[in-house]
Design a protein around this motif. Structure first.
Motif, mmCIF file in Angstrom:
data_model
loop_
_atom_site.group_PDB
_atom_site.id
_atom_site.type_symbol
_atom_site.label_atom_id
_atom_site.label_comp_id
_atom_site.label_asym_id
_atom_site.label_seq_id
_atom_site.Cartn_x
_atom_site.Cartn_y
_atom_site.Cartn_z
ATOM 1 N N CYS A 1 -9.928 6.929 -5.960
ATOM 2 C CA CYS A 1 -8.436 6.725 -6.394
ATOM 3 C C CYS A 1 -7.972 7.571 -7.413
ATOM 4 O O CYS A 1 -8.613 8.415 -7.178
ATOM 5 N N CYS B 1 -4.768 3.637 -4.975
ATOM 6 C CA CYS B 1 -6.471 2.707 -4.907
ATOM 7 C C CYS B 1 -6.841 3.152 -3.082
ATOM 8 O O CYS B 1 -5.589 2.391 -2.102
ATOM 9 N N CYS C 1 -8.003 0.013 -10.248
ATOM 10 C CA CYS C 1 -7.622 -0.351 -9.103
ATOM 11 C C CYS C 1 -8.922 -1.429 -8.705
ATOM 12 O O CYS C 1 -8.563 -2.200 -8.310
#
Length: 102
Positions: A46, A58, A96
């Motif tokens: 990330c 992400c 994410c």
């Protein structure tokens, strides 16, 4: 790369860039180290980004071996990369993970 080019499972191409700028974001995400490892050979990287409109880039990487007609083709590599709104958790990792389950 084909999954990213088609805009992921939702067909959202604007949210799944794969140009030179996006590839730089992949590198920044890799530089942050593994954010989460949902499966043994499957990692999430990330990169939190932005002032004001906070978002996180992400990148999911699959380290499993890929075979084609019985021949080893190496590891699968990046399977998807996308923008997610917010920056929850360390390095935006929670953002994410939430997006993946949407």
């Amino acid at each position: 790369m084909a999954h990213i080019k088609q805009g992921g499972k939702h067909g959202d191409k604007a949210n799944h860039p794969y140009d030179a700028k996006a590839k730089k974001k992949w590198q920044l995400a890799f530089g942050n180290g593994v954010c989460a490892q949902p499966e043994k050979l499957y990692s999430l990287y990330c990169h939190p980004y932005g002032r004001g409109k906070k978002k996180t880039y992400c990148v999911y990487v699959d380290f499993k071996d890929w075979k084609y007609h019985g021949k080893s083709m190496g590891q699968r590599g990046i399977i998807t990369a996308y923008w997610s709104k917010g920056q929850d958790g360390p390095k935006g990792c929670d953002t994410c993970l939430k997006r993946k389950s949407d």
